[in-house]
Design a protein around this motif. Sequence first.
Motif, mmCIF file in Angstrom:
data_model
loop_
_atom_site.group_PDB
_atom_site.id
_atom_site.type_symbol
_atom_site.label_atom_id
_atom_site.label_comp_id
_atom_site.label_asym_id
_atom_site.label_seq_id
_atom_site.Cartn_x
_atom_site.Cartn_y
_atom_site.Cartn_z
ATOM 1 N N VAL A 7 0.894 -1.189 0.002
ATOM 2 C CA VAL A 7 -0.133 0.083 -0.073
ATOM 3 C C VAL A 7 0.849 1.210 -0.130
ATOM 4 C CG1 VAL A 7 -1.814 1.538 1.452
ATOM 5 C CG2 VAL A 7 -2.074 -0.964 1.256
ATOM 6 N N LEU A 8 0.735 2.157 -0.747
ATOM 7 C CA LEU A 8 1.075 3.586 -0.816
ATOM 8 C C LEU A 8 0.150 4.534 -0.382
ATOM 9 C CD1 LEU A 8 2.996 3.701 -4.279
ATOM 10 C CD2 LEU A 8 3.859 2.948 -2.139
ATOM 11 N N ILE A 9 0.308 5.508 0.541
ATOM 12 C CA ILE A 9 -0.298 6.687 0.826
ATOM 13 C C ILE A 9 0.002 7.610 0.024
ATOM 14 C CG2 ILE A 9 -1.310 8.187 2.733
ATOM 15 C CD1 ILE A 9 -0.887 5.716 4.627
ATOM 16 N N LYS A 10 -0.731 8.039 -1.155
ATOM 17 C CA LYS A 10 -0.135 8.915 -2.019
ATOM 18 C C LYS A 10 -0.255 10.247 -1.514
ATOM 19 C CE LYS A 10 -2.428 6.134 -5.808
ATOM 20 N NZ LYS A 10 -3.396 6.475 -7.166
ATOM 21 N N PRO A 11 0.424 11.167 -2.390
ATOM 22 C CA PRO A 11 0.647 12.523 -1.932
ATOM 23 C C PRO A 11 -0.835 13.172 -1.314
ATOM 24 C CG PRO A 11 2.002 12.251 -3.770
ATOM 25 C CD PRO A 11 1.239 10.855 -3.736
ATOM 26 N N ASP A 12 -1.856 13.014 -2.124
ATOM 27 C CA ASP A 12 -3.058 13.524 -1.684
ATOM 28 C C ASP A 12 -3.476 13.105 -0.168
ATOM 29 O OD1 ASP A 12 -3.381 11.247 -3.622
ATOM 30 O OD2 ASP A 12 -5.799 11.271 -2.922
ATOM 31 N N GLY A 13 -3.269 11.836 0.209
ATOM 32 C CA GLY A 13 -3.259 11.242 1.420
ATOM 33 C C GLY A 13 -2.245 11.830 2.342
ATOM 34 N N LYS A 37 7.835 2.615 5.409
ATOM 35 C CA LYS A 37 8.782 3.891 5.318
ATOM 36 C C LYS A 37 8.440 4.652 4.402
ATOM 37 C CE LYS A 37 11.472 1.759 1.672
ATOM 38 N NZ LYS A 37 12.596 1.166 1.139
ATOM 39 N N LEU A 38 9.075 6.098 4.536
ATOM 40 C CA LEU A 38 8.436 7.041 3.680
ATOM 41 C C LEU A 38 9.392 6.950 2.386
ATOM 42 C CD1 LEU A 38 8.294 10.197 5.898
ATOM 43 C CD2 LEU A 38 6.614 9.476 4.152
ATOM 44 N N VAL A 39 9.092 7.252 1.308
ATOM 45 C CA VAL A 39 9.847 7.136 0.229
ATOM 46 C C VAL A 39 9.513 8.233 -0.769
ATOM 47 C CG1 VAL A 39 10.340 5.667 -2.003
ATOM 48 C CG2 VAL A 39 9.391 4.559 0.158
ATOM 49 N N GLN A 40 10.445 8.930 -1.639
ATOM 50 C CA GLN A 40 10.410 9.871 -2.639
ATOM 51 C C GLN A 40 10.302 9.164 -3.896
ATOM 52 O OE1 GLN A 40 9.741 13.462 -2.925
ATOM 53 N NE2 GLN A 40 9.368 12.534 -4.816
ATOM 54 N N LEU A 41 9.218 8.876 -4.535
ATOM 55 C CA LEU A 41 9.267 8.280 -5.792
ATOM 56 C C LEU A 41 9.790 9.137 -6.839
ATOM 57 C CD1 LEU A 41 5.404 6.994 -5.685
ATOM 58 C CD2 LEU A 41 7.687 5.540 -5.099
ATOM 59 N N THR A 42 10.484 8.286 -7.819
ATOM 60 C CA THR A 42 11.140 8.911 -8.909
ATOM 61 C C THR A 42 10.484 8.519 -10.260
ATOM 62 O OG1 THR A 42 12.618 7.319 -9.173
ATOM 63 C CG2 THR A 42 13.351 8.897 -7.586
ATOM 64 N N GLN A 43 10.722 9.253 -11.348
ATOM 65 C CA GLN A 43 10.342 9.071 -12.647
ATOM 66 C C GLN A 43 10.922 7.439 -13.054
ATOM 67 O OE1 GLN A 43 8.061 11.114 -14.628
ATOM 68 N NE2 GLN A 43 7.739 8.881 -15.203
ATOM 69 N N PRO A 44 11.992 7.022 -13.061
ATOM 70 C CA PRO A 44 12.309 5.653 -13.306
ATOM 71 C C PRO A 44 11.523 4.634 -12.591
ATOM 72 C CG PRO A 44 14.264 7.049 -13.047
ATOM 73 C CD PRO A 44 13.220 7.975 -12.555
ATOM 74 N N ILE A 45 11.292 4.886 -11.013
ATOM 75 C CA ILE A 45 10.424 3.854 -10.440
ATOM 76 C C ILE A 45 9.154 3.847 -11.119
ATOM 77 C CG2 ILE A 45 9.353 3.468 -8.103
ATOM 78 C CD1 ILE A 45 11.805 4.606 -6.987
ATOM 79 N N LEU A 46 8.321 5.090 -11.310
ATOM 80 C CA LEU A 46 7.206 5.218 -11.911
ATOM 81 C C LEU A 46 7.122 4.262 -12.991
ATOM 82 C CD1 LEU A 46 6.157 8.629 -10.383
ATOM 83 C CD2 LEU A 46 5.337 6.666 -9.674
ATOM 84 N N ASP A 47 8.225 4.626 -14.121
ATOM 85 C CA ASP A 47 7.873 4.075 -15.368
ATOM 86 C C ASP A 47 7.916 2.494 -15.319
ATOM 87 O OD1 ASP A 47 8.540 6.562 -16.382
ATOM 88 O OD2 ASP A 47 10.299 6.257 -16.938
ATOM 89 N N THR A 48 8.430 1.799 -14.336
ATOM 90 C CA THR A 48 8.406 0.576 -14.262
ATOM 91 C C THR A 48 7.012 0.137 -13.274
ATOM 92 O OG1 THR A 48 10.789 0.180 -14.010
ATOM 93 C CG2 THR A 48 9.512 -1.566 -13.246
ATOM 94 N N TRP A 49 6.871 1.076 -12.132
ATOM 95 C CA TRP A 49 5.811 0.820 -11.195
ATOM 96 C C TRP A 49 4.318 0.747 -12.046
ATOM 97 C CZ3 TRP A 49 5.629 0.234 -6.011
ATOM 98 C CH2 TRP A 49 4.474 0.183 -5.279
ATOM 99 N N THR A 69 5.033 14.815 -3.213
ATOM 100 C CA THR A 69 5.567 14.896 -2.062
ATOM 101 C C THR A 69 6.031 13.427 -1.681
ATOM 102 O OG1 THR A 69 3.575 13.803 -1.004
ATOM 103 C CG2 THR A 69 3.677 16.221 -1.283
ATOM 104 N N PRO A 70 6.827 13.053 -0.510
ATOM 105 C CA PRO A 70 7.214 11.683 -0.206
ATOM 106 C C PRO A 70 5.798 11.017 -0.123
ATOM 107 C CG PRO A 70 8.505 13.283 0.815
ATOM 108 C CD PRO A 70 7.353 14.240 0.213
ATOM 109 N N VAL A 71 5.839 9.712 -0.092
ATOM 110 C CA VAL A 71 4.599 8.931 0.114
ATOM 111 C C VAL A 71 5.245 7.846 1.113
ATOM 112 C CG1 VAL A 71 3.696 9.066 -2.173
ATOM 113 C CG2 VAL A 71 5.026 7.016 -1.723
ATOM 114 N N VAL A 72 4.281 7.234 1.926
ATOM 115 C CA VAL A 72 4.358 6.230 3.040
ATOM 116 C C VAL A 72 4.035 4.885 2.305
ATOM 117 C CG1 VAL A 72 3.353 5.022 4.815
ATOM 118 C CG2 VAL A 72 3.616 7.577 5.073
ATOM 119 N N ALA A 73 5.072 4.109 2.087
ATOM 120 C CA ALA A 73 4.907 2.719 1.732
ATOM 121 C C ALA A 73 4.904 1.719 2.676
ATOM 122 C CB ALA A 73 6.520 2.718 0.789
#
Length: 138
Positions: A7-13, A37-49, A69-73
């Motif tokens: 589960v990710l808690i997205k920036p709007d959350g 943990k808190l994670v700052q997602l990046t474009q390369p991660i999102l391209d795969t995700w 924003t960072p997300v909770v993962a």
Amino acid sequence: MIEKTVVLIKPDGMEKHVVGAIIDRFERAGLVLSALKLVQLTQPILDTWYAHHKDKPFFPELSKQMMSTPVVAMVLSGEGAIQKVFDICGPTDPAEAAPGTIRRDYGVDKPHNVVHRSDSVEAAAKEIGLLFTPDELH
Ligand code: CMP
């Protein structure tokens, strides 16, 4: 079957300050935190995700939003965890989600639906591999 799901808690959350309230819902359902943990997602991660969404018109905006924003993962474990988390979150569109689900209670629209959750056992394995090292999983 005991499953793991992400589960990710997205920036709007994150901006709504509902992290504790969201985790509480999962714990009350008997799911156990295996990683957090808190994670700052990046474009390369999102391209795969979001590889399955890469050609969709909303992908650039989705990426921008997910990096805002960072997300909770977290990784949640438990009997039938994939379905349990699906039921607690509700479907992608908050307007179609039942009252009492996270997306209905805190979401606005599809791009702002508060949480991401793994679609399947295979998706969960891929997402865990992208965001967590083996020593972060308990
Ligand atoms: P999620 O379940 O995390 O996975 C993909 C995300 O893309 C989804 O949540 C939504 O936030 C977003 N999404 C899906 N469909 C649309 C759409 N038609 N328009 C904008 N965003 C979308």
